[in-house]
Design an enzyme around this catalytic site. Sequence first.
Site, PDB file in Angstrom:
ATOM      1  N   HIS A  14     -24.044  18.151   2.000  1.00  0.00           N
ATOM      2  CA  HIS A  14     -23.444  16.838   1.750  1.00  0.00           C
ATOM      3  C   HIS A  14     -24.437  15.884   1.091  1.00  0.00           C
ATOM      4  O   HIS A  14     -25.655  16.060   1.155  1.00  0.00           O
ATOM      5  CB  HIS A  14     -22.939  16.226   3.059  1.00  0.00           C
ATOM      6  CG  HIS A  14     -24.029  15.959   4.058  1.00  0.00           C
ATOM      7  ND1 HIS A  14     -24.892  14.887   3.969  1.00  0.00           N
ATOM      8  CD2 HIS A  14     -24.411  16.652   5.155  1.00  0.00           C
ATOM      9  CE1 HIS A  14     -25.746  14.915   4.977  1.00  0.00           C
ATOM     10  NE2 HIS A  14     -25.483  15.986   5.705  1.00  0.00           N
ATOM     11  N   GLU A  87     -22.338  20.597  11.469  1.00  0.00           N
ATOM     12  CA  GLU A  87     -23.767  20.630  11.770  1.00  0.00           C
ATOM     13  C   GLU A  87     -23.983  21.040  13.223  1.00  0.00           C
ATOM     14  O   GLU A  87     -23.072  20.942  14.057  1.00  0.00           O
ATOM     15  CB  GLU A  87     -24.380  19.248  11.500  1.00  0.00           C
ATOM     16  CG  GLU A  87     -25.876  19.113  11.763  1.00  0.00           C
ATOM     17  CD  GLU A  87     -26.729  20.060  10.921  1.00  0.00           C
ATOM     18  OE1 GLU A  87     -26.768  21.261  11.258  1.00  0.00           O
ATOM     19  OE2 GLU A  87     -27.351  19.598   9.954  1.00  0.00           O
TER      20      GLU A  87
END
Length: 233
Positions: A14, A87
């Site tokens: 990201h 994550e």
Amino acid sequence: MSHGEATRLIAVRHGETAWNVEARLQGQLDIPLNERGLEQARRTAHWLAEDCPDVVVSSDLARAQATAQAIASFNRIPLELDAGLRERSFGGFQGMTHTEVSERWPELSARWKSRDPEFAPGMNGDGESLTAFYARCIEATLRIAERHEGKTVVLVAHGGVMDCLYRAATRVPLDAPRIWQLDNAAINRLLHTSSGLTMVGWNDTSHLDLNAPTLDESADKMPVAAALAARTD
């Protein structure tokens, strides 16, 4: 995967967030992209047009979704969300910097930094061990690759997920020190076949020169237009 075609995986971390700048542990907290991160996402979307991707599959956390949405919208392809690409959870460490963790819990910090695969971070071990995290995100990646066999798939996820993909493709153990880059919005290329994951290219940031003129809809007009015109869907 049975004995079908190879799947091309383009794994993208990201774009940048304010907490990336502060070196603050985001984990599974929902932190948005900052202005630089939004621009990185846009540049990545333009750059990937020449790959003619078929689908974007993203972590469902906001910073990954925003990056993935830019890629999917510009390339006019479907966006799927998969929580398996989230994550790693750092439990009670989330929201803190590495320095803050080491100052408050030096023993826990030392064990965490040693890359003990079975250590679950957080004050009460409420985070995710490396072993569990690796199993989760690699299972998700293989499942996605098999579902889109023979296609070009953009995976948008996080630094920890990128690290696991690197280790899976290069057969580096979980407790080995990290010596490779994991930059925001970097492009990482892998192949998935019946033999597993293979590395093709890693941490390409050539599209992220933010000193270059800002991209607009006419930037890179010829290659982008050609790539989009080649699509049939």
